[in-house]
Design a protein around this motif. Sequence first.
Motif, PDB file in Angstrom:
ATOM      1  N   VAL A   1       0.844  -1.188   0.000  1.00 14.75           N
ATOM      2  CA  VAL A   1       0.000   0.000   0.000  1.00 14.75           C
ATOM      3  C   VAL A   1       0.883   1.244   0.000  1.00 14.75           C
ATOM      4  O   VAL A   1       1.921   1.283   0.667  1.00 14.75           O
ATOM      5  N   VAL A   2       0.445   2.257  -0.747  1.00 10.45           N
ATOM      6  CA  VAL A   2       1.078   3.573  -0.719  1.00 10.45           C
ATOM      7  C   VAL A   2      -0.018   4.613  -0.530  1.00 10.45           C
ATOM      8  O   VAL A   2      -1.072   4.539  -1.180  1.00 10.45           O
ATOM      9  N   LEU A   3       0.225   5.573   0.357  1.00 10.38           N
ATOM     10  CA  LEU A   3      -0.674   6.707   0.552  1.00 10.38           C
ATOM     11  C   LEU A   3       0.061   7.970   0.145  1.00 10.38           C
ATOM     12  O   LEU A   3       1.173   8.232   0.622  1.00 10.38           O
ATOM     13  N   ALA A   4      -0.540   8.754  -0.729  1.00  9.53           N
ATOM     14  CA  ALA A   4       0.080   9.980  -1.205  1.00  9.53           C
ATOM     15  C   ALA A   4      -0.922  11.125  -1.118  1.00  9.53           C
ATOM     16  O   ALA A   4      -2.135  10.907  -1.133  1.00  9.53           O
ATOM     17  N   GLY A   5      -0.412  12.338  -1.016  1.00  8.85           N
ATOM     18  CA  GLY A   5      -1.323  13.476  -1.056  1.00  8.85           C
ATOM     19  C   GLY A   5      -0.810  14.713  -0.355  1.00  8.85           C
ATOM     20  O   GLY A   5       0.321  14.762   0.142  1.00  8.85           O
ATOM     21  N   ASP A   6      -1.678  15.701  -0.334  1.00 10.42           N
ATOM     22  CA  ASP A   6      -1.429  16.956   0.367  1.00 10.42           C
ATOM     23  C   ASP A   6      -1.967  16.781   1.782  1.00 10.42           C
ATOM     24  O   ASP A   6      -3.176  16.789   2.003  1.00 10.42           O
ATOM     25  N   MET A   7      -1.053  16.643   2.747  1.00  8.25           N
ATOM     26  CA  MET A   7      -1.452  16.365   4.124  1.00  8.25           C
ATOM     27  C   MET A   7      -1.698  17.645   4.932  1.00  8.25           C
ATOM     28  O   MET A   7      -2.181  17.578   6.062  1.00  8.25           O
TER      29      MET A   7
END
Length: 224
Positions: free
Chosen positions: A153-159
């Motif tokens: 699993v990979v989680l990406a984004g503007d945190m």
Amino acid sequence: MGCPVRLLTCNIHHGQGIDGKVKLQRLASVLQQYNPDAVALQEVDRHLPRSHLRHQARVLARYLSMYFAFAPTINWLGICQYGMAVLSRYPISRHQYHPLPAGTEPRGLQVTRISLREEGFLLLNTHLGLDYREREIQIKEIRKILRLLNGPVVLAGDMNTEKLAIPELPVTPVPTLPTFPSYRPRFALDRIFASCHWQVVHAMTLPTTASDHLPLLVELVLES
């Protein structure tokens, strides 16, 4: 150890650069130079006047010869939409959207399965809230979802924060790289987190003024 997978995340600010002009092809040209395998995008427009009524995810996917999945977080009359998108060089075999608890602006988690080689992997895309209390609730919800997932699993984004750790996804570039504002980066708001199946090979930001955020590119490999 397998071949590196090049993953990129970017808040595209509906294609508006720091010059105030919406030029989606300018951003696409930057992304194309670095040949990512998959891309997580935030602040993506679909049929909004401010971005020339374009379906931005589709336009970028065509320009980069990629598959795409768009997840609207805001709808106006079911026609004009705003949200997130995943682009991939490999087929996207699964696409789900999970609304997240939010304050003034709707937020969500986009879940996609990228059919890379035999097993594939899950790429999650999000854009967290501006308020820290809101983000805490959103992260708790994301962690609940993560605990239901299996495999890489990979989680990406503007945190929207630099202070973030996700125990379920302990693999992340260290040190963090500042991505905002793009003309003088000071804050590492854009992040990529991965499950223990992965190892980070390389991480870098891409120099551009095509958005108010810099794209973050991370190379990962699946550990054997």
